[in-house]
Design an enzyme around this catalytic site. Sequence first.
Site, PDB file in Angstrom:
ATOM      1  N   GLY A  46       0.840  -1.189   0.000  1.00 37.51           N
ATOM      2  CA  GLY A  46       0.000   0.000   0.000  1.00 37.51           C
ATOM      3  C   GLY A  46       0.874   1.238   0.000  1.00 37.51           C
ATOM      4  O   GLY A  46       2.035   1.183   0.420  1.00 37.51           O
ATOM      5  N   GLN A  51       2.769   9.989   1.324  1.00 44.07           N
ATOM      6  CA  GLN A  51       4.086   9.338   1.438  1.00 44.07           C
ATOM      7  C   GLN A  51       5.016   9.707   0.282  1.00 44.07           C
ATOM      8  O   GLN A  51       6.216   9.443   0.349  1.00 44.07           O
ATOM      9  CB  GLN A  51       3.924   7.821   1.475  1.00 44.07           C
ATOM     10  CG  GLN A  51       3.237   7.322   2.743  1.00 44.07           C
ATOM     11  CD  GLN A  51       3.178   5.812   2.751  1.00 44.07           C
ATOM     12  OE1 GLN A  51       2.227   5.219   2.248  1.00 44.07           O
ATOM     13  NE2 GLN A  51       4.196   5.181   3.307  1.00 44.07           N
ATOM     14  N   CYS A  89       5.946  -0.103   7.174  1.00 43.02           N
ATOM     15  CA  CYS A  89       5.514   1.059   6.412  1.00 43.02           C
ATOM     16  C   CYS A  89       6.677   1.525   5.541  1.00 43.02           C
ATOM     17  O   CYS A  89       7.807   1.590   6.013  1.00 43.02           O
ATOM     18  CB  CYS A  89       5.101   2.169   7.379  1.00 43.02           C
ATOM     19  SG  CYS A  89       4.545   3.666   6.553  1.00 43.02           S
ATOM     20  N   LEU A  90       6.402   1.831   4.278  1.00 41.46           N
ATOM     21  CA  LEU A  90       7.482   2.257   3.385  1.00 41.46           C
ATOM     22  C   LEU A  90       8.104   3.575   3.842  1.00 41.46           C
ATOM     23  O   LEU A  90       9.223   3.896   3.458  1.00 41.46           O
ATOM     24  CB  LEU A  90       6.967   2.387   1.942  1.00 41.46           C
ATOM     25  CG  LEU A  90       6.527   1.069   1.284  1.00 41.46           C
ATOM     26  CD1 LEU A  90       6.058   1.320  -0.141  1.00 41.46           C
ATOM     27  CD2 LEU A  90       7.643   0.027   1.298  1.00 41.46           C
ATOM     28  N   HIS A 131      -4.507   0.897   7.337  1.00 39.26           N
ATOM     29  CA  HIS A 131      -3.183   1.540   7.430  1.00 39.26           C
ATOM     30  C   HIS A 131      -3.094   2.727   6.457  1.00 39.26           C
ATOM     31  O   HIS A 131      -2.623   3.809   6.833  1.00 39.26           O
ATOM     32  CB  HIS A 131      -2.110   0.482   7.121  1.00 39.26           C
ATOM     33  CG  HIS A 131      -0.698   0.982   7.133  1.00 39.26           C
ATOM     34  ND1 HIS A 131       0.245   0.543   8.046  1.00 39.26           N
ATOM     35  CD2 HIS A 131      -0.053   1.868   6.332  1.00 39.26           C
ATOM     36  CE1 HIS A 131       1.402   1.156   7.799  1.00 39.26           C
ATOM     37  NE2 HIS A 131       1.250   1.952   6.766  1.00 39.26           N
ATOM     38  N   GLU A 132      -3.585   2.536   5.230  1.00 34.14           N
ATOM     39  CA  GLU A 132      -3.490   3.615   4.229  1.00 34.14           C
ATOM     40  C   GLU A 132      -4.431   4.771   4.549  1.00 34.14           C
ATOM     41  O   GLU A 132      -4.069   5.934   4.374  1.00 34.14           O
ATOM     42  CB  GLU A 132      -3.766   3.079   2.824  1.00 34.14           C
ATOM     43  CG  GLU A 132      -2.731   2.083   2.306  1.00 34.14           C
ATOM     44  CD  GLU A 132      -1.296   2.483   2.577  1.00 34.14           C
ATOM     45  OE1 GLU A 132      -0.960   3.675   2.416  1.00 34.14           O
ATOM     46  OE2 GLU A 132      -0.498   1.622   2.973  1.00 34.14           O
ATOM     47  N   HIS A 135      -2.889   6.928   7.005  1.00 33.96           N
ATOM     48  CA  HIS A 135      -1.924   7.859   6.395  1.00 33.96           C
ATOM     49  C   HIS A 135      -2.609   9.142   5.941  1.00 33.96           C
ATOM     50  O   HIS A 135      -2.093  10.236   6.137  1.00 33.96           O
ATOM     51  CB  HIS A 135      -1.259   7.223   5.158  1.00 33.96           C
ATOM     52  CG  HIS A 135      -0.016   6.442   5.471  1.00 33.96           C
ATOM     53  ND1 HIS A 135       1.080   6.998   6.069  1.00 33.96           N
ATOM     54  CD2 HIS A 135       0.299   5.142   5.250  1.00 33.96           C
ATOM     55  CE1 HIS A 135       2.032   6.073   6.209  1.00 33.96           C
ATOM     56  NE2 HIS A 135       1.575   4.936   5.721  1.00 33.96           N
TER      57      HIS A 135
HETATM   58 CO    CO Z   1       2.545   3.135   5.641  1.00 30.59          CO
END
Ligand code: CO
Length: 176
Positions: A46, A51, A89-90, A131-132, A135
């Site tokens: 995701g 991000q 998480c990226l 999670h997204e 964000h």
């Molecule tokens: Co993340």
Amino acid sequence: MTLLPIHLLGSPVLRQRAQEIDAIDDDLRRLVDDLFETMRAERGVGLAANQVGDARRVAVVDTTGDDPLILINPEILERTGRQVGEEGCLSIPELYADVERAQRVVVETTRLDGERIRLEAEDFKARAIQHEIDHLDGVLFLDRLSPLKRRMLTKRWQKLRKGETGHIKEVVPPTG
Ligand code: CO
């Protein structure tokens, strides 16, 4: 398509509530393509627009590699059950922790053709969606941990980032 640089923990845009999208245009379509490409290059499941430094309310999810989901102005209508599982998480590479989430969610979202739809997801896909959407509200998985666990991970992050400047990570095309 373009690989976009990823904003890491510490970048203010990650803490911003993303802005509602009121027009689906070529610019948004391009962003969605770039989000998918960048997510895949990083082997993520995701990626939210903030991000990559773009504070618009859009994110992409693909938990199987064959189930692309675009979230535009998404809203969680229903949360049921409970699951605990590992998340990363990226924007916070190399850190993982168990996070509690709803087991199943019903989400309303806009598609690229402008249609507002409802969808249901459970298990890992529901986790990725939650999670997204977090964000897009400026919330990170770290915020969902106990204060102790959060402090531990924050310390580890500071150690990992020692000597690094800035909060941007360039994404390189995958090899092989
Ligand atoms: Co993340």
